[in-house]
Each structure stands twice: as structure tokens, then as C-alpha cells.
Scaffold this active site. Sequence first.
Site, PDB file in Angstrom:
ATOM      1  N   SER A  42      58.718  78.142  69.682  1.00 22.22           N
ATOM      2  CA  SER A  42      59.080  79.250  70.575  1.00 22.22           C
ATOM      3  C   SER A  42      58.889  79.000  72.072  1.00 22.22           C
ATOM      4  CB  SER A  42      58.404  80.563  70.153  1.00 22.22           C
ATOM      5  OG  SER A  42      57.195  80.354  69.515  1.00 22.22           O
ATOM      6  N   ALA A  68      53.881  74.132  71.504  1.00 17.01           N
ATOM      7  CA  ALA A  68      53.343  75.334  70.859  1.00 17.01           C
ATOM      8  C   ALA A  68      51.898  75.132  70.448  1.00 17.01           C
ATOM      9  CB  ALA A  68      54.170  75.694  69.627  1.00 17.01           C
ATOM     10  N   CYS A  69      51.471  73.869  70.351  1.00 17.27           N
ATOM     11  CA  CYS A  69      50.196  73.591  69.704  1.00 17.27           C
ATOM     12  C   CYS A  69      49.289  72.730  70.553  1.00 17.27           C
ATOM     13  CB  CYS A  69      50.443  72.872  68.386  1.00 17.27           C
ATOM     14  SG  CYS A  69      51.352  73.906  67.259  1.00 17.27           S
ATOM     15  N   GLY A  98      49.536  78.284  70.888  1.00 22.75           N
ATOM     16  CA  GLY A  98      48.284  78.482  70.173  1.00 22.75           C
ATOM     17  C   GLY A  98      47.417  77.245  70.272  1.00 22.75           C
ATOM     18  N   ASN A 144      45.721  72.506  65.077  1.00 18.25           N
ATOM     19  CA  ASN A 144      46.304  73.693  65.717  1.00 18.25           C
ATOM     20  C   ASN A 144      46.121  74.891  64.772  1.00 18.25           C
ATOM     21  OD1 ASN A 144      48.227  72.839  63.761  1.00 18.25           O
ATOM     22  ND2 ASN A 144      49.756  74.085  64.799  1.00 18.25           N
ATOM     23  N   PRO A 145      46.564  76.102  65.170  1.00 19.77           N
ATOM     24  CA  PRO A 145      46.280  77.306  64.357  1.00 19.77           C
ATOM     25  C   PRO A 145      46.783  77.265  62.917  1.00 19.77           C
ATOM     26  CG  PRO A 145      46.943  77.958  66.547  1.00 19.77           C
ATOM     27  CD  PRO A 145      47.136  76.469  66.478  1.00 19.77           C
ATOM     28  N   CYS A 146      47.877  76.570  62.665  1.00 22.99           N
ATOM     29  CA  CYS A 146      48.410  76.559  61.294  1.00 22.99           C
ATOM     30  C   CYS A 146      48.182  75.230  60.583  1.00 22.99           C
ATOM     31  CB  CYS A 146      49.907  76.884  61.315  1.00 22.99           C
ATOM     32  SG  CYS A 146      50.256  78.469  62.083  1.00 22.99           S
ATOM     33  N   SER A 147      47.473  74.336  61.229  1.00 25.57           N
ATOM     34  CA  SER A 147      47.069  73.042  60.634  1.00 25.57           C
ATOM     35  C   SER A 147      48.208  72.063  60.386  1.00 25.57           C
ATOM     36  CB  SER A 147      46.296  73.251  59.327  1.00 25.57           C
ATOM     37  OG  SER A 147      45.038  73.796  59.594  1.00 25.57           O
ATOM     38  N   GLU A 148      49.381  72.285  60.958  1.00 21.24           N
ATOM     39  CA  GLU A 148      50.416  71.263  60.773  1.00 21.24           C
ATOM     40  C   GLU A 148      50.285  70.167  61.835  1.00 21.24           C
ATOM     41  OE1 GLU A 148      52.844  74.437  63.048  1.00 21.24           O
ATOM     42  OE2 GLU A 148      50.854  74.120  62.224  1.00 21.24           O
TER      43      GLU A 148
END
Length: 456
Positions: free
Chosen positions: A56, A72-73, A101, A277-281
Site C-alpha cells: 500500500s 511496507a515493512c 508497519g 515485520n508485523p505479519c512475519s513474511e
Amino acid sequence: GTPQREHSVRQMISRVVDTITGWGRKDGYFASDDDAHTFADELTHILVHQKACFNSPVWFNCGIEEKPQCSACFILAVEDTMDSILDWYRKEGVIFKGGSGSGVNLSKIRSSKEQLAGGGTASGPVSFMKAADASAGVIKSGGKTRRAAKMVVLNVDHPDIEEFVKCKVEEEKKAWALIEAGYDSSLDGPAYGSVFFQNANNSVRVTDEFMRAVHEDREWQTKYVKNDQPCDTYKARDLLRMIAESTYFCGDPGMQYDSTINDWHTCSNTARINASNPCSEYMHLDNSACNLASLNLLKYLRDDGVFDTEAFRRAVDIVILAQDILVDNSSYPTAEISANAHAFRELGLGYANLGALLMSLGLPYDSDAGRAYAGAVTALMSGEGYLQSSRVAAATGTFDGYAHNRQPMLRVLSKHRSQAYKISTSHVPLDLVTAARDAWDQTCGEAEKHGVKNSQ
């Protein structure tokens, strides 16, 4: 959609494509004008037909600001000083403001069972998490419509691990009590808005050593942060049970497998991986950034039920090239992150619609066939991504940290290649598996000669 909406989407896509192509020209990515036009046409096609999508911040900021935040990360680092902790809050705020994030490992912060230098007992990481969470809740991501995104990690041998594991459950119970008393139960309603830790994903960092202790039903010791001496003793299975029950109750904490993560680390000669990062990818060095994009798998399934490996590989090439162009033309929230982003050039390419793809093929999601198909698609995407990175390196040079990390980089690429050869051809069409293996064969050959442009 309405003609007005379609017009604004077209405007947005051309804004992003024109900006990236312009930067690519400026930075010498294209051998000729024709190449630049072809790149722009192909990227436009991919975006218009929703075959892929950037993260985004690219849509929010690219072509709007001169040096936009496009990643983003982010992964931050926090030391055991008040300056560093307060700086963490500030850095996260800047990251959220740009629509992104961040993640951090708080295990360097001394526990609530340890003394402060000037006397008295330390607050411990969980209490500092409350202030960070409140700050995130106020800022939100970019003042946009979504919540701030953050990841907080604590190592399984930290003395405050039990408090960390249970902290979100306790808050969840408060929210449930408020909801029962008649408060709005929505995520942004007053019930959840008045309890802590709602902006963060929490994860416990575990090692092979801990998992073996669970497996063998042994004890596990936490260690004081300041002197590494033993603190508390648990049964390893009791700790894992505690994690499982908390996750069952409220979805947190997750688990990150530290030993495995660092075994697949391409830049281990520089430093280890501590957080995500927030979603671990995205997992890589502290104080680093990652630009993400996602491929829409369903768009590569032909009418005859065959996965179009050629179109998929071409899309990977175009998107990776676009993402690499973004690296040097983006802004970053701190000097350390900026230095690492330029030196390591991390890119994240993922995919969406795996479930829908498997359903379309009549493959059960939780099956050997489903896993093998997912493995083949993932291997193809990752292999082609690194292959394109190697092509860019051949033309423009490797990432700055490559020479120092050549051995771990090539070792991890080789590990990927050997895994591609383990994908079962009895479950997956031969052409898909062959394409994945071909991508990795080429990558390992090219990387040996030219290195790669991106550390990840």
C-alpha cells in the site's frame, strides 16, 4: 465499477508506473527507450488486470512525494536504555505515519526481575509495550483507515516470558467484560479501544533447543538479561502449553522458529535475524526495510486448468525489477534503515489466492497434493525472483553487502534449489515442477558468476 472510479484507478496506476519507469531511466536500468516503454507497458498490463499488486505505501505515496516511503515493512532494534526505548516509540510513529508497519525484538530489555543501575526494579518489556501500543493506536497507519501494524517478539529464555505470553489474554478478558456490559464489540469500538496490546501481534521466539526440551519433557530455564545467569525454571511443556492456551484464547502469541530462520539467513556474516515485520513474511537484519508486492495466482490459471508458468515467470521479472528501482528512490524513517536498505536491497514477493487456486484445481487445501502444488508455485516464484536479481546484478553490480555475505548467500540459494528437487511430481504437473527446478538451476549458476542484486 463506475466510469469515474475506473478513471481514478487508471490515473493511480499510470501515476505509479510513470514514476517507477522515470526512475528506472534516470538510474540506468534500461538499455534503450524501447526497453523502458516495454517495461512500462508490461507493468501497466500486470497492474490493470490485477495480476500483481504493490504494497500500500507505493499506492499511497509514489508519484505524490518526491522521496516517498515505499516500503511496507520495517524491522527495528531496541537496546536496554531509556533513550533507545523512547527512540523506538518515535521511529514506530514515523513508520505508521507513512502507512507502514514494523517489528521489534524486545529481549535486550532487562526484565522486571532485575535491578536498575540507580537502584529499584526495572519495568520490563511488557510495560514498555503498553506505551508503544497506545502511541500506535493514536497514530494509525498513515492516518489512513487501517490500524497501525506492529510485531513484538520476545525470546523464550527471557525472564518475563510468562507475563508476555499472558498479557494479551488478560486484556481480552477486560474487553469481553465491557462487551457483556453493552459496549460496542467492533475492533475500533470502545471495548477494544480501551484495552492494551490491540495494535500488536506478539510472537515468542523459540529455538531447536527449546523444542527438543519440549519433545523430551525436560526443564527449561530463563536467563537474566544483564548477566545471562539462570532465572526461573519451567517444564518446557508447561511453557508451550501456556503459549497454546493463550493463542487459543485470543490468537496471540505466535511462534517464530529462531534456529530455522537463521539457518536460511542470506546475510548471516553481517548479523543474525532477531525479528520480523508485523505479519512475519519479512525476516532479515535489524534496522532494515522491505518493499512488498503480491502476485494473484488465480490470474495465471489458464482456462484448460494449466498453470501458465511462462506468464508467471515474466510477471515475477517485471515486478522484481520495479521493486528494485524503488529501493534507491524511496525515503526511509531513520538513517540506519536508510543505510541498510541501500546496502542490502531486500525485496518481498509473495502471492494471494492460493486457496482459490487449489479449489479451482479440485485439490484439498490440507493435503499432500495441495502442499506440493503450493511448494512448486512458491519455488517457481522465489527461484525466478532470485534469477532476475542475478540478471540485474550482472548489469549493474551486486548489493553492497554481497561480498561479505557471498558464502551464506550462495549456501541458502543452494538449499532452496535442493528443496525444489524434493517436490513430489506424483502430485504436481511435471511442467510446473520442471519450471521451478529450472529457475533454481539457472539462479545458482548465475549467482555463482554474477552474485545477486538483492539480499532477499
